[in-house]
Design an enzyme around this catalytic site. Structure first.
Site, PDB file in Angstrom:
ATOM      1  N   GLU A   5       9.285 -17.941  81.826  1.00  0.00           N
ATOM      2  CA  GLU A   5      10.289 -16.891  81.995  1.00  0.00           C
ATOM      3  C   GLU A   5       9.758 -15.645  82.701  1.00  0.00           C
ATOM      4  O   GLU A   5      10.424 -15.098  83.582  1.00  0.00           O
ATOM      5  CB  GLU A   5      10.842 -16.435  80.632  1.00  0.00           C
ATOM      6  CG  GLU A   5      11.619 -17.490  79.872  1.00  0.00           C
ATOM      7  CD  GLU A   5      10.739 -18.233  78.903  1.00  0.00           C
ATOM      8  OE1 GLU A   5      11.283 -18.768  77.940  1.00  0.00           O
ATOM      9  OE2 GLU A   5       9.514 -18.294  79.119  1.00  0.00           O
ATOM     10  N   ASP A  13      10.253 -20.746  76.645  1.00  0.00           N
ATOM     11  CA  ASP A  13      10.006 -20.515  75.223  1.00  0.00           C
ATOM     12  C   ASP A  13      10.496 -21.673  74.347  1.00  0.00           C
ATOM     13  O   ASP A  13      11.479 -22.358  74.684  1.00  0.00           O
ATOM     14  CB  ASP A  13      10.691 -19.225  74.770  1.00  0.00           C
ATOM     15  CG  ASP A  13       9.971 -17.987  75.287  1.00  0.00           C
ATOM     16  OD1 ASP A  13       8.799 -18.110  75.687  1.00  0.00           O
ATOM     17  OD2 ASP A  13      10.594 -16.907  75.314  1.00  0.00           O
ATOM     18  N   ASP A  25      12.478 -22.349  71.903  1.00  0.00           N
ATOM     19  CA  ASP A  25      13.646 -22.159  71.051  1.00  0.00           C
ATOM     20  C   ASP A  25      14.890 -22.520  71.843  1.00  0.00           C
ATOM     21  O   ASP A  25      14.808 -23.018  72.973  1.00  0.00           O
ATOM     22  CB  ASP A  25      13.719 -20.724  70.512  1.00  0.00           C
ATOM     23  CG  ASP A  25      13.819 -19.679  71.616  1.00  0.00           C
ATOM     24  OD1 ASP A  25      13.838 -20.062  72.813  1.00  0.00           O
ATOM     25  OD2 ASP A  25      13.876 -18.475  71.303  1.00  0.00           O
ATOM     26  N   GLU A  66      17.173 -20.665  73.316  1.00  0.00           N
ATOM     27  CA  GLU A  66      17.307 -19.951  74.585  1.00  0.00           C
ATOM     28  C   GLU A  66      16.343 -20.494  75.627  1.00  0.00           C
ATOM     29  O   GLU A  66      16.689 -20.632  76.797  1.00  0.00           O
ATOM     30  CB  GLU A  66      17.070 -18.453  74.370  1.00  0.00           C
ATOM     31  CG  GLU A  66      18.209 -17.726  73.690  1.00  0.00           C
ATOM     32  CD  GLU A  66      19.491 -17.746  74.491  1.00  0.00           C
ATOM     33  OE1 GLU A  66      19.428 -17.565  75.718  1.00  0.00           O
ATOM     34  OE2 GLU A  66      20.551 -17.941  73.902  1.00  0.00           O
ATOM     35  N   TYR A 111       4.599 -17.402  68.745  1.00  0.00           N
ATOM     36  CA  TYR A 111       5.951 -17.072  69.204  1.00  0.00           C
ATOM     37  C   TYR A 111       6.671 -16.212  68.177  1.00  0.00           C
ATOM     38  O   TYR A 111       6.623 -16.484  66.968  1.00  0.00           O
ATOM     39  CB  TYR A 111       6.743 -18.341  69.476  1.00  0.00           C
ATOM     40  CG  TYR A 111       8.038 -18.098  70.206  1.00  0.00           C
ATOM     41  CD1 TYR A 111       8.056 -17.426  71.423  1.00  0.00           C
ATOM     42  CD2 TYR A 111       9.248 -18.540  69.679  1.00  0.00           C
ATOM     43  CE1 TYR A 111       9.239 -17.193  72.099  1.00  0.00           C
ATOM     44  CE2 TYR A 111      10.438 -18.331  70.358  1.00  0.00           C
ATOM     45  CZ  TYR A 111      10.427 -17.643  71.560  1.00  0.00           C
ATOM     46  OH  TYR A 111      11.593 -17.420  72.222  1.00  0.00           O
ATOM     47  N   ARG A 163       9.988 -15.286  67.843  1.00  0.00           N
ATOM     48  CA  ARG A 163      11.371 -15.516  67.404  1.00  0.00           C
ATOM     49  C   ARG A 163      11.392 -16.783  66.568  1.00  0.00           C
ATOM     50  O   ARG A 163      11.397 -17.883  67.103  1.00  0.00           O
ATOM     51  CB  ARG A 163      12.320 -15.630  68.601  1.00  0.00           C
ATOM     52  CG  ARG A 163      12.479 -14.319  69.373  1.00  0.00           C
ATOM     53  CD  ARG A 163      13.565 -14.420  70.427  1.00  0.00           C
ATOM     54  NE  ARG A 163      13.698 -13.170  71.152  1.00  0.00           N
ATOM     55  CZ  ARG A 163      13.066 -12.902  72.280  1.00  0.00           C
ATOM     56  NH1 ARG A 163      12.258 -13.799  72.824  1.00  0.00           N
ATOM     57  NH2 ARG A 163      13.225 -11.734  72.885  1.00  0.00           N
ATOM     58  N   HIS A 174       9.949 -22.698  63.790  1.00  0.00           N
ATOM     59  CA  HIS A 174       8.607 -22.629  64.335  1.00  0.00           C
ATOM     60  C   HIS A 174       7.684 -22.093  63.266  1.00  0.00           C
ATOM     61  O   HIS A 174       8.094 -21.738  62.171  1.00  0.00           O
ATOM     62  CB  HIS A 174       8.579 -21.706  65.561  1.00  0.00           C
ATOM     63  CG  HIS A 174       9.590 -22.070  66.596  1.00  0.00           C
ATOM     64  ND1 HIS A 174       9.544 -23.236  67.301  1.00  0.00           N
ATOM     65  CD2 HIS A 174      10.707 -21.422  67.026  1.00  0.00           C
ATOM     66  CE1 HIS A 174      10.566 -23.290  68.137  1.00  0.00           C
ATOM     67  NE2 HIS A 174      11.288 -22.204  67.981  1.00  0.00           N
TER      68      HIS A 174
END
Length: 904
Positions: free
Chosen positions: A7, A80, A82, A84, A296, A298, A343
């Site tokens: 990203e 990432d 997740d 998103e 990570y 989130r 996670h």
């Protein structure tokens, strides 16, 4: 070379160091495409097909990836780990296939890693997989829900409640929490009660404090001492008796450490300890993650990898001794509702990297890493051992009883490193008591207490016993920390959304933050009142939480995302249709009823609280203005011009400077000159409103002028504006002096009311009435010299260096505040951040966020060119360009679609 896409440029740079020259690592700068903000982007009549549009700022990033694939068409998506991140990867693959940068049969790999370390990245590269379809479908369902709610509900708000802004699906529920808490506070009525304490001494002459628990042989409840008289009698009863220790009870206890951080608890603790908002916390955590220092950030998970537990135990033993290492590792149960989105906890990637050795220069990152490191280490340490002691004290006749409590930490355990913050005050049990035994006499410690002049308290003669007045307190207003905690308890939102939800309701002006507390604004109250009455189901906490659970089932592969949307849209579209015939007056009157306890509280004399106090004929009600402001006005307008600010009436013994009907200053040329105080501020007026003259001449009173100073002479000075100074000696065009929205200024034009012409600000308000021709010409010349041509280039406040993709990054001055500039991207600097303190890391984040959010520019030429291309075969859920308009959404073609999910 295989092309690896992540990203952010910072993340790309770090991963490139680990993979070496055999890979090309590029950044997508967040999402490369989104639903265009126009009607039909989600086609509810054709299986919820969705039209996607590549953002203008993302086209160059997509092109760079496509160009790199020409040399080696091997694409590895490493966004990432997740929902998103999975969605970004899916969008990239779909976009590149539509561009023919990837062939239909070209395989695309997806790799995920929970930490940006060399071992984590290299291990992930050895275990590629495909894009997870259920996670993508959960993203599509969430994005479609946010679009359908925002794009269909917001126009209803705009039409029925002028001045309101858009309404997001989860944001509206979050706003309701804040508004309802404020209503609880306003409805709260404090109740008086008293407590009695005494300072006593032990046989060893050590003092300790005890509180009264028994009076007249009866155990006291909280409100038993209801007033000063009863409190005074209690003090006399205690101070007149000899006391002794009836019992001493000491119980051993333990206190266990808190689990490692997940997203919500990290935001809460950073708010408690540092006052950091959710957005600032996640920004700092993002930088730490991209630097390879933490896992990570989130996550809903609190479990820790076995190797990390082993490392933590090794660091604890080496640093604090073997006595601080428990016999067996601590295991924490994962609270994530969906294993696919769960996670590991937020922890340091290397436990041996102590905060002082991390080499962090940014203060927020340094504080946050220190917090994460301590919490992680403490979570694997031995429990603290305590001894809790309760001492019961009685009089000989048993009529009076007191109690003293305290505790002693016999082994600090994890407390040596870290103690979790609390939202409430600490209890008195944390006091340490002196050594004392059963049967010991406890005489009073004279002179222990003092009483201030303003204290509501009562002292015994020897000042050893004190009664103190208390009042029950309303529930506290939410902080960002307690709001996130409450949302988590209710199951509203998910880790990736907390920061954006809390930030968005503040940015829209629905909520303001003062001293770290969240207060609802008028607009927030109105929106909540409207939604709670006409769309109550969709702002219910249980409904929103259940919808989140359904989305979790989709991401787990246990539910069909289109069936979820179909069920939601069937009921929601019907609710929208029911509001079509609502009149604005009907809506406002309903809101008047809902907010009546707040707007029109009972009057002391028992009269009608909605009766106009000015004319005593009209009825007070809430009104709204197109500017978004709300106010209270009289129904007998225009005969009665009474208005007051939105909210409960403010009682004052002083007569207002300007009465509701206005203040008559005198006459000029046969016209009455009035001073009025309107809802937009004070103004002077020539004449009165009649059927023939709806808007008589008016002029606002400058803020620098106290209302008491506005007399007839000053009013005429204002009403005679703009003042003609004369004609310019060079071109013969007139020069005027007047007061505008942004203060006093000059205008160089024949007609001061016409658009166009040259302007220049005046330094002082007095210049409007006093400035002469020579000075006016000089000021206009200085303004022209400062902006040659289309304007001279502004000088940067601070130069930050070159962007990883090339080009300088600088902090620039702007009309509406400083901003960060890189190429054609201008990113706003958050409020409260000093421009001189902006770092390159923060600037890169703001630039990336701006690039991800910027909508594609509407250009006719590209659309025509795209139309000539052969129709591409549908992939995923992409829809054909011609989308049929849906229901009430047709009225909002130019609306901006609110979203509860923002990629940070």
């Amino acid at each position: 070379m295989p092309v690896v896409v992540v990203e952010s440029p910072a993340k790309a740079k770090k991963i490139n160091e680990y993979l070496g020259k055999d890979f090309t690592v590029l950044a997508s700068y967040g999402h490369v495409r989104d639903l265009p903000p126009k009607d039909g982007s989600v086609d509810t009549e054709n299986g919820f097909d969705m039209t996607w549009e590549v953002a203008s700022d993302s086209k160059k990033h997509v092109k760079a990836i496509a160009d790199a694939l020409k040399d080696d068409p091997v694409l590895i998506l490493a966004t990432d780990p997740d929902r998103e991140g999975e969605a970004i990867s899916w969008h990239l693959e779909q976009t590149l296939r539509q561009r023919k940068a990837l062939k239909k049969d070209t395989p695309v790999s997806r790799v995920v890693f929970n930490a940006i370390t060399k071992s984590a990245v290299t291990q992930a590269m050895e275990k590629p997989r495909q894009v997870d379809a259920p996670l993508v479908e959960a993203y599509l369902a969430r994005r479609a829900l946010d679009y359908l709610v925002g794009f269909n509900l917001s126009p209803v708000l705009w039409r029925k409640l002028p001045g309101s802004k858009s309404a997001g699906r989860v944001q509206s529920v979050c706003l309701r929490l804040i508004v309802e808490r404020e209503m609880e506070i306003e409805a709260f009525r404090p109740r008086e009660y008293w407590s009695v304490r005494a300072m006593l001494t032990t046989p060893r002459n050590q003092t300790f404090e005890a509180r009264l628990t028994t009076l007249a042989g009866k155990k006291l409840d909280r409100f038993d001492l209801a007033d000063a008289t009863q409190a005074e009698m209690a003090v006399q009863a205690v101070s007149s008796r000899a006391l002794h220790v009836a019992s001493v009870e000491a119980k051993p206890g333990t206190r266990n450490p808190a689990p490692p951080f997940m997203t919500s608890t990290l935001q809460q603790e950073a708010s408690r300890k540092f006052g950091m908002g959710a957005k600032a916390t996640m920004s700092a955590a993002q930088r730490l993650y991209e630097a390879g220092l933490i896992t990570y950030m989130r996550t809903d998970g609190i479990d820790m990898a076995p190797e990390a537990v082993t490392d933590a135990r090794r660091v604890i033993g080496a640093t604090y001794g073997d006595g601080y290492v428990p016999k067996s590792p601590r295991m924490y149960k994962n609270k994530a509702k969906n294993a696919q989105e769960a996670h590991e906890c937020i922890r340091p990637t290397a436990m041996a990297t102590r905060p002082e050795k991390a080499g962090l220069t940014d203060s927020d990152q340094r504080r946050l890493y220190d917090l994460i490191w301590k919490r992680t280490i403490a979570s694997q340490m031995e429990s603290a051992r305590l001894e809790r002691t309760t001492v019961e004290i009685e009089s000989e006749d048993g009529q009076v009883g007191l109690r003293a409590t305290g505790q002693v930490v016999t082994f600090d355990g994890f407390l040596k490193v870290y103690e979790e913050g609390r939202d409430d005050s600490e209890s008195e049990e944390n006091r340490r008591l002196p050594q004392i035994a059963r049967g010991d006499a406890t005489p009073f410690a004279s002179g222990s207490y003092t009483r201030g002049e303003d204290d509501a308290s009562y002292l015994s003669k020897d000042a050893a016993t004190l009664a103190t007045q208390h009042h029950t307190q309303p529930p506290p207003r939410y902080t960002e920390a307690t709001l996130v905690k409450r949302m988590e308890e209710l199951g509203i939102g998910r880790p990736s959304t907390y920061a954006s939800i809390v930030t968005t309701i503040q940015d829209r002006g629905y909520v303001r933050k003062e001293q770290n507390r969240l207060f609802p604004e008028d607009k927030g109250r109105l929106v909540t009142a409207f939604l709670s009455n006409y769309f109550r189901r969709y702002v219910e906490y249980d409904f929103t939480a259940d919808l989140e659970d359904q989305l979790d089932h989709v991401s787990a592969g246990d539910a069909d995302w289109k069936e979820l949307l179909a069920r939601f849209w069937r009921d929601f579209s019907a609710a929208i249709a029911e509001t079509a015939d609502l009149r604005i007056g009907e809506v406002l009157e309903k809101i008047n009823e809902v907010l009546e306890p707040h707007l029109f509280p009972p009057r002391p004399d028992g009269g009608d609280p909605r009766l106009c106090p000015n004319c005593e004929k009209g009825r007070l009600s809430m009104r709204t203005a197109r500017s978004g402001g709300a106010f209270i006005g009289c129904s007998n307008y225009p005969e009665c011009r009474f208005t007051r600010p939105f909210g409960p009436p403010v009682e004052s013994d002083e007569a207002p400077v300007v009465p509701p009907e206005g203040k008559l200053l005198g006459e000029d040329q046969g016209d009455a000159i009035w001073l009025h105080d309107g809802r937009f501020g004070p103004y002077v007026q020539r004449g009165e409103v009649t059927e023939d003259v709806k808007k008589p001449p008016r002029q606002s009173v400058p803020r620098d002028w106290p209302l008491e100073s506005v007399d007839l002479a000053r009013a005429l000075m204002l009403l005679n504006l703009p003042r003609e100074i004369g004609t310019h000696p060079e071109d013969g065009v007139k020069i005027w002096a007047t007061i505008g929205r942004y203060g006093p200024y000059l205008k160089h034009a024949d007609d001061p009311a016409a658009k166009g012409g040259k302007t220049a600000p005046l330094p002082e308000l007095a210049d409007v009435f006093e400035i002469g021709m020579n000075r006016a010409v000089e000021i206009l010349a200085q303004k022209a010299a400062s902006r040659p041509g289309r304007g001279a280039a502004a000088q940067p406040i601070k130069e930050l260096g070159d962007h990883p993709d090339g080009g300088p990054v600088a902090v620039m001055p702007g009309r509406f505040g400083p901003y960060v500039k890189w190429g054609k991207i201008n990113a706003t600097i958050p409020k409260g951040t000093e421009p001189e303190a902006v770092t390159m890391e923060a600037a890169l984040e703001w630039i990336a966020a701006k690039a991800a959010k910027s909508p594609a520019k509407r250009k006719a030429a590209p659309k025509k060119a795209a139309a000539k291309k052969p129709a591409a075969k549908k992939t995923g859920t992409a829809k054909k360009p011609a989308a049929k308009k849906t229901g009430t959404a047709a009225a909002a073609k130019k609306a901006t679609v609110p979203s509860d999910d923002v990629v940070e």
